[in-house]
Design a protein around this motif. Structure first.
Motif, PDB file in Angstrom:
ATOM      1  N   GLN A  48       9.052  -3.431  10.264  1.00 19.66           N
ATOM      2  CA  GLN A  48       8.091  -4.525  10.889  1.00 19.66           C
ATOM      3  C   GLN A  48       6.761  -4.514  10.267  1.00 19.66           C
ATOM      4  O   GLN A  48       5.984  -3.696  10.478  1.00 19.66           O
ATOM      5  N   LEU A  49       6.649  -5.565   9.448  1.00 16.26           N
ATOM      6  CA  LEU A  49       5.092  -5.502   8.764  1.00 16.26           C
ATOM      7  C   LEU A  49       3.845  -6.061   9.684  1.00 16.26           C
ATOM      8  O   LEU A  49       4.044  -6.995  10.552  1.00 16.26           O
ATOM      9  N   HIS A  50       2.952  -5.323   9.638  1.00 17.78           N
ATOM     10  CA  HIS A  50       1.563  -5.596  10.467  1.00 17.78           C
ATOM     11  C   HIS A  50       0.516  -5.610   9.390  1.00 17.78           C
ATOM     12  O   HIS A  50       0.278  -4.694   8.696  1.00 17.78           O
ATOM     13  N   ALA A  51      -0.239  -6.803   9.469  1.00 22.60           N
ATOM     14  CA  ALA A  51      -1.423  -7.065   8.481  1.00 22.60           C
ATOM     15  C   ALA A  51      -2.574  -6.877   9.049  1.00 22.60           C
ATOM     16  O   ALA A  51      -2.927  -6.629  10.597  1.00 22.60           O
ATOM     17  N   ARG A  52      -3.890  -6.511   8.458  1.00 24.30           N
ATOM     18  CA  ARG A  52      -5.252  -6.434   8.995  1.00 24.30           C
ATOM     19  C   ARG A  52      -5.309  -5.347  10.140  1.00 24.30           C
ATOM     20  O   ARG A  52      -5.628  -5.444  11.078  1.00 24.30           O
ATOM     21  N   VAL A  53      -4.614  -4.272   9.611  1.00 25.70           N
ATOM     22  CA  VAL A  53      -4.551  -3.325  10.687  1.00 25.70           C
ATOM     23  C   VAL A  53      -5.582  -2.000  10.671  1.00 25.70           C
ATOM     24  O   VAL A  53      -6.032  -1.853   9.456  1.00 25.70           O
ATOM     25  N   ASP A  54      -6.477  -1.929  11.755  1.00 23.90           N
ATOM     26  CA  ASP A  54      -7.584  -0.902  11.767  1.00 23.90           C
ATOM     27  C   ASP A  54      -7.058   0.166  12.756  1.00 23.90           C
ATOM     28  O   ASP A  54      -6.056   0.132  13.277  1.00 23.90           O
ATOM     29  N   ALA A  55      -7.994   1.289  13.048  1.00 22.78           N
ATOM     30  CA  ALA A  55      -7.469   2.078  13.958  1.00 22.78           C
ATOM     31  C   ALA A  55      -6.971   1.981  15.291  1.00 22.78           C
ATOM     32  O   ALA A  55      -6.060   2.159  15.817  1.00 22.78           O
ATOM     33  N   ALA A  56      -8.051   0.642  15.847  1.00 15.17           N
ATOM     34  CA  ALA A  56      -7.620   0.322  17.116  1.00 15.17           C
ATOM     35  C   ALA A  56      -6.067  -0.274  17.258  1.00 15.17           C
ATOM     36  O   ALA A  56      -5.315  -0.287  18.237  1.00 15.17           O
TER      37      ALA A  56
END
Length: 158
Positions: A138-146
């Motif tokens: 499942q793709l997740h975009a604009r991912v940061d550590a949080a």
């Protein structure tokens, strides 16, 4: 203690028989095995080599060259972090570090609890909205550590 990896030899033989006569059969065979079993068992290498009349070293060379192929059974959840240039330019290196710290493992390894495997991937096709990860395809975009931490916690059920 290392997990005993058992695989369906009949399934591997069936995939080899189905795809063995194709032009450039090695990649279709390897893809078929990984799609069916989840990884390329080391014992399957000899079967592939014999069918294609190549050395086991050649088969292993192809498996180890392509990051897509796994040589061990994956963990319950697979986290892939995009390592392509566009994601790197948008914070991908920090995300890769955060993923390794969060899961407590490096790329091509599993977390200590055996729940997560961390893999690099080279472009998920969403370059404009990186950095990107997939978790269980499942793709997740604009991912940061949080955001990554929230996604992993959701998979852990916490």
């Amino acid at each position: 203690m290392e997990r005993q990896q058992v695989f369906d030899v009949a399934a591997v033989r069936g995939i080899i028989a189905e795809r063995g006569q194709m032009a450039g059969a090695m990649l279709p065979i390897l893809h078929g095995i990984q799609d069916r079993i989840g990884y390329i068992p080391s014992d399957a290498v000899a079967l592939i080599a014999a069918e294609l009349n190549v050395s086991r070293a050649e088969v292993h060379g192809v498996i180890s060259f392509y990051h897509y192929f796994r040589q061990q059974a994956p963990a319950r959840h697979v986290v892939q972090v995009c390592r392509a240039e566009a994601c790197q330019a948008r914070g991908g290196e920090a995300l890769a570090d955060a993923a390794q710290n969060l899961l407590g493992c490096g790329f091509h390894e599993s977390s200590g609890d055996g729940q997560f495997m961390l893999e690099p991937v080279y472009c998920l096709g969403q370059c404009a909205c990186g950095p990107n990860v997939t978790i269980d395809d499942q793709l997740h975009a604009r991912v940061d550590a949080a955001k990554l931490q929230r996604l992993v916690q959701a998979k852990r059920g916490t």
